[in-house]
Design a protein around this motif. Structure first.
Motif, PDB file in Angstrom:
ATOM      1  N   GLN A  83       0.817  -1.210   0.000  1.00 22.70           N
ATOM      2  CA  GLN A  83       0.000   0.000   0.000  1.00 22.70           C
ATOM      3  C   GLN A  83       0.854   1.265   0.000  1.00 22.70           C
ATOM      4  OE1 GLN A  83      -3.829  -0.056   2.133  1.00 22.70           O
ATOM      5  NE2 GLN A  83      -3.116  -1.962   3.078  1.00 22.70           N
ATOM      6  N   VAL A  84       1.994   1.229   0.696  1.00 19.63           N
ATOM      7  CA  VAL A  84       2.907   2.378   0.694  1.00 19.63           C
ATOM      8  C   VAL A  84       3.384   2.672  -0.726  1.00 19.63           C
ATOM      9  CG1 VAL A  84       5.253   3.089   1.327  1.00 19.63           C
ATOM     10  CG2 VAL A  84       3.693   2.257   3.087  1.00 19.63           C
ATOM     11  N   VAL A  85       3.762   1.626  -1.463  1.00 17.81           N
ATOM     12  CA  VAL A  85       4.205   1.801  -2.847  1.00 17.81           C
ATOM     13  C   VAL A  85       3.089   2.417  -3.692  1.00 17.81           C
ATOM     14  CG1 VAL A  85       4.883   0.573  -4.956  1.00 17.81           C
ATOM     15  CG2 VAL A  85       5.925  -0.035  -2.766  1.00 17.81           C
ATOM     16  N   ASN A  86       1.849   1.990  -3.474  1.00 18.38           N
ATOM     17  CA  ASN A  86       0.716   2.550  -4.227  1.00 18.38           C
ATOM     18  C   ASN A  86       0.540   4.037  -3.938  1.00 18.38           C
ATOM     19  OD1 ASN A  86       0.097   0.088  -5.405  1.00 18.38           O
ATOM     20  ND2 ASN A  86      -1.417  -0.471  -3.854  1.00 18.38           N
ATOM     21  N   TYR A  87       0.676   4.419  -2.674  1.00 21.06           N
ATOM     22  CA  TYR A  87       0.518   5.832  -2.325  1.00 21.06           C
ATOM     23  C   TYR A  87       1.679   6.678  -2.854  1.00 21.06           C
ATOM     24  CZ  TYR A  87      -3.579   4.967   0.564  1.00 21.06           C
ATOM     25  OH  TYR A  87      -4.845   4.631   0.985  1.00 21.06           O
ATOM     26  N   ILE A  88       2.856   6.103  -2.897  1.00 20.13           N
ATOM     27  CA  ILE A  88       3.994   6.809  -3.507  1.00 20.13           C
ATOM     28  C   ILE A  88       3.700   7.102  -4.974  1.00 20.13           C
ATOM     29  CG2 ILE A  88       6.412   6.547  -4.235  1.00 20.13           C
ATOM     30  CD1 ILE A  88       6.869   4.980  -1.619  1.00 20.13           C
ATOM     31  N   GLY A 113      -0.125  11.163  13.037  1.00 19.39           N
ATOM     32  CA  GLY A 113      -0.050  12.581  13.359  1.00 19.39           C
ATOM     33  C   GLY A 113       0.206  13.436  12.129  1.00 19.39           C
ATOM     34  N   LEU A 114       1.135  12.990  11.281  1.00 19.17           N
ATOM     35  CA  LEU A 114       1.477  13.755  10.078  1.00 19.17           C
ATOM     36  C   LEU A 114       0.308  13.835   9.101  1.00 19.17           C
ATOM     37  CD1 LEU A 114       5.123  12.570   9.320  1.00 19.17           C
ATOM     38  CD2 LEU A 114       4.411  14.819  10.121  1.00 19.17           C
ATOM     39  N   HIS A 115      -0.377  12.717   8.874  1.00 19.29           N
ATOM     40  CA  HIS A 115      -1.474  12.714   7.898  1.00 19.29           C
ATOM     41  C   HIS A 115      -2.641  13.591   8.366  1.00 19.29           C
ATOM     42  CE1 HIS A 115       0.839   9.884   5.813  1.00 19.29           C
ATOM     43  NE2 HIS A 115       0.401   8.777   6.358  1.00 19.29           N
ATOM     44  N   TYR A 151      -5.271  12.328   1.945  1.00 24.32           N
ATOM     45  CA  TYR A 151      -4.877  12.262   3.346  1.00 24.32           C
ATOM     46  C   TYR A 151      -5.917  11.558   4.207  1.00 24.32           C
ATOM     47  CZ  TYR A 151      -0.825  14.977   2.138  1.00 24.32           C
ATOM     48  OH  TYR A 151       0.355  15.383   1.574  1.00 24.32           O
ATOM     49  N   LYS A 152      -7.175  11.587   3.795  1.00 22.92           N
ATOM     50  CA  LYS A 152      -8.178  10.774   4.483  1.00 22.92           C
ATOM     51  C   LYS A 152      -7.872   9.293   4.303  1.00 22.92           C
ATOM     52  CE  LYS A 152     -12.253  13.802   4.552  1.00 22.92           C
ATOM     53  NZ  LYS A 152     -13.642  13.999   4.030  1.00 22.92           N
ATOM     54  N   GLU A 153      -7.532   8.908   3.080  1.00 23.30           N
ATOM     55  CA  GLU A 153      -7.195   7.512   2.799  1.00 23.30           C
ATOM     56  C   GLU A 153      -5.932   7.098   3.554  1.00 23.30           C
ATOM     57  OE1 GLU A 153      -6.879   6.705  -1.349  1.00 23.30           O
ATOM     58  OE2 GLU A 153      -8.844   7.549  -1.826  1.00 23.30           O
ATOM     59  N   LEU A 154      -4.923   7.965   3.540  1.00 25.54           N
ATOM     60  CA  LEU A 154      -3.682   7.653   4.244  1.00 25.54           C
ATOM     61  C   LEU A 154      -3.920   7.507   5.746  1.00 25.54           C
ATOM     62  CD1 LEU A 154      -1.133   9.961   2.379  1.00 25.54           C
ATOM     63  CD2 LEU A 154      -0.903   7.489   2.696  1.00 25.54           C
ATOM     64  N   THR A 155      -4.774   8.358   6.301  1.00 23.22           N
ATOM     65  CA  THR A 155      -5.085   8.268   7.727  1.00 23.22           C
ATOM     66  C   THR A 155      -5.757   6.949   8.052  1.00 23.22           C
ATOM     67  OG1 THR A 155      -5.329  10.685   7.887  1.00 23.22           O
ATOM     68  CG2 THR A 155      -6.325   9.368   9.628  1.00 23.22           C
ATOM     69  N   GLN A 186      -4.169   3.993  10.389  1.00 18.02           N
ATOM     70  CA  GLN A 186      -4.855   3.531  11.597  1.00 18.02           C
ATOM     71  C   GLN A 186      -5.086   2.025  11.557  1.00 18.02           C
ATOM     72  OE1 GLN A 186      -8.309   6.070  11.466  1.00 18.02           O
ATOM     73  NE2 GLN A 186      -7.372   7.635  12.766  1.00 18.02           N
ATOM     74  N   SER A 187      -5.469   1.514  10.389  1.00 24.42           N
ATOM     75  CA  SER A 187      -5.692   0.086  10.241  1.00 24.42           C
ATOM     76  C   SER A 187      -4.388  -0.688  10.459  1.00 24.42           C
ATOM     77  CB  SER A 187      -6.257  -0.220   8.845  1.00 24.42           C
ATOM     78  OG  SER A 187      -6.361  -1.610   8.624  1.00 24.42           O
ATOM     79  N   GLY A 188      -3.298  -0.204   9.877  1.00 23.77           N
ATOM     80  CA  GLY A 188      -1.998  -0.848  10.055  1.00 23.77           C
ATOM     81  C   GLY A 188      -1.529  -0.808  11.494  1.00 23.77           C
ATOM     82  N   TYR A 189      -1.808   0.303  12.170  1.00 24.01           N
ATOM     83  CA  TYR A 189      -1.435   0.436  13.581  1.00 24.01           C
ATOM     84  C   TYR A 189      -2.161  -0.616  14.417  1.00 24.01           C
ATOM     85  CZ  TYR A 189      -0.872   2.380  18.255  1.00 24.01           C
ATOM     86  OH  TYR A 189      -0.573   2.537  19.584  1.00 24.01           O
ATOM     87  N   ASP A 190      -3.453  -0.785  14.162  1.00 22.87           N
ATOM     88  CA  ASP A 190      -4.231  -1.789  14.890  1.00 22.87           C
ATOM     89  C   ASP A 190      -3.645  -3.185  14.711  1.00 22.87           C
ATOM     90  OD1 ASP A 190      -5.951   0.153  15.765  1.00 22.87           O
ATOM     91  OD2 ASP A 190      -7.526  -0.273  14.298  1.00 22.87           O
ATOM     92  N   LYS A 191      -3.237  -3.511  13.481  1.00 23.32           N
ATOM     93  CA  LYS A 191      -2.662  -4.830  13.207  1.00 23.32           C
ATOM     94  C   LYS A 191      -1.359  -5.035  13.983  1.00 23.32           C
ATOM     95  CE  LYS A 191      -4.628  -5.164   8.547  1.00 23.32           C
ATOM     96  NZ  LYS A 191      -4.335  -5.171   7.085  1.00 23.32           N
ATOM     97  N   CYS A 192      -0.547  -3.988  14.052  1.00 24.50           N
ATOM     98  CA  CYS A 192       0.716  -4.080  14.802  1.00 24.50           C
ATOM     99  C   CYS A 192       0.452  -4.304  16.289  1.00 24.50           C
ATOM    100  CB  CYS A 192       1.539  -2.808  14.608  1.00 24.50           C
ATOM    101  SG  CYS A 192       2.229  -2.590  12.954  1.00 24.50           S
ATOM    102  N   VAL A 193      -0.482  -3.543  16.847  1.00 24.25           N
ATOM    103  CA  VAL A 193      -0.799  -3.673  18.274  1.00 24.25           C
ATOM    104  C   VAL A 193      -1.343  -5.065  18.573  1.00 24.25           C
ATOM    105  CG1 VAL A 193      -2.306  -2.861  20.131  1.00 24.25           C
ATOM    106  CG2 VAL A 193      -1.171  -1.211  18.639  1.00 24.25           C
TER     107      VAL A 193
END
Length: 333
Positions: free
Chosen positions: A51-56, A105-107, A123-127, A131-138
């Motif tokens: 997903q990061v590559v897609n946003y780049i 925070g940045l987004h 930036y809505k999509e990035l946020t 958030q979804s990725g953060y939940d998976k990490c936690v």
């Protein structure tokens, strides 16, 4: 309709910053994915990387449609996936979790700086993605029992108001300090937790840096992180509050660099900026008089350290300049 409106200076700035901030973890994740031994961690990182590559690419498209130059950011030259592991188990997801915290925070900030509909949507999509990725990490780290939780507290049964200015006591040498409140503990605990991980990260960087000046800089950063952990742990222990600890996420004994000095310096710079923001929030919400003094002192140390890093980056040609406003004085000549 949005594309008929030119990008504003703030929108160009946020795109530039986001491009830098996304190409750096793109390269780091390539290394972590290649080194991953746990399928759950690998899946989280692969999904994030994709997903990061897609946003780049989305950012590139926006800039190209405007006729703007594409930033250099961080490329395949900045990573070597074939070297030994620099960090032990769980570091990859703990590192990714911290990056997600920074990105959230940045987004959100960049969303408030956007005016075009396509920029707001980006930036809505990035946020949401962050958030979804953060939940998976936690979830992953809690399942592995490697993510320390903040200390427990007795549940409040009544609402209370401060009785006089004694509540803010804590500046004078011989005065007794009141117990920390939960807001203060939350910020102190977070500073300790993030600096424990930062200390391990920069320890690994110091082991593999190729330039002597960069290695020395990382060693200094390790000592700064260690001091912050020690100072803030002391504050908690004075109130009989347990400090955070984890059994994972340590640097190994490898001395072979998976990342370029340029990339590692930027990573530390990003963490310094995030640390300054966290300290500013902690200062604003700490009501015991001695705590803001400690937080401000820490912020000064982080700022000085970050500025020293900027000088090293500029000296070595690693500091990519953001787009500049027109120099009218120069144009008038």
């Amino acid at each position: 309709m949005s594309q008929e409106i030119p990008l504003s200076s703030s929108e160009i700035a946020t795109l530039w910053m986001t491009y830098q901030q996304k190409t750096m973890p793109q390269r780091i994740l390539e290394y972590f994915i290649a080194q991953a031994e746990d399928n759950g961690a690998k899946e989280i990182m692969q999904d994030t990387h994709r997903q990061v590559v897609n946003y780049i690419e989305d950012i590139k498209t926006i800039l190209q449609n405007e006729g703007a130059a594409i930033p250099v950011g961080y490329t395949e030259k900045d990573v070597n996936v074939g070297v030994p592991k620099l960090y032990d188990k769980m570091f990859d997801i703990m590192f990714l979790r911290l990056l997600k915290e920074i990105s959230m925070g940045l987004h959100t900030l960049h969303l408030t700086m956007s005016y075009r509909k396509d920029m707001i949507s980006l930036y809505k999509e990035l946020t949401a993605f962050t958030q979804s990725g953060y939940d998976k990490c936690v979830d992953y780290l809690q399942e592995k029992n490697v993510l320390p939780r903040p200390p427990a507290v007795s549940i409040p049964k009544t609402a209370k108001f401060a009785e006089g200015t004694d509540y803010m006591n804590g500046i004078h040498l011989f005065s007794s300090k009141r117990a920390l409140n939960t807001v203060e503990v939350a910020h102190i605990y977070y500073v300790i937790e993030s600096n424990i991980l930062g200390m391990q990260m920069i320890t690994g960087f110091a082991q593999v840096a190729s330039e002597p000046e960069v290695k020395k800089y990382f060693v200094k950063g390790k000592e700064l992180a260690k001091k912050i952990v020690s100072d803030y742990s002391k504050i908690l222990l004075e109130s009989d509050i347990q400090t955070p600890a984890t059994w994972g996420a340590k640097a190994t004994e490898s001395k072979v660099a998976p990342f370029s000095d340029k990339l590692m310096m930027y990573c530390v710079s990003l963490f310094c900026s995030f640390g300054l923001g966290s300290n500013a929030l902690g200062t604003a919400f700490s009501l015991r008089g001695d705590l803001p003094l400690t937080l401000v002192s820490t912020a000064k140390d982080i700022l000085t350290y970050g500025q020293d890093g900027g000088k090293i980056m500029a000296k070595n040609g690693w500091l990519e300049e953001p787009p500049s406003m027109e120099d009218r004085n120069d144009l008038i000549k």
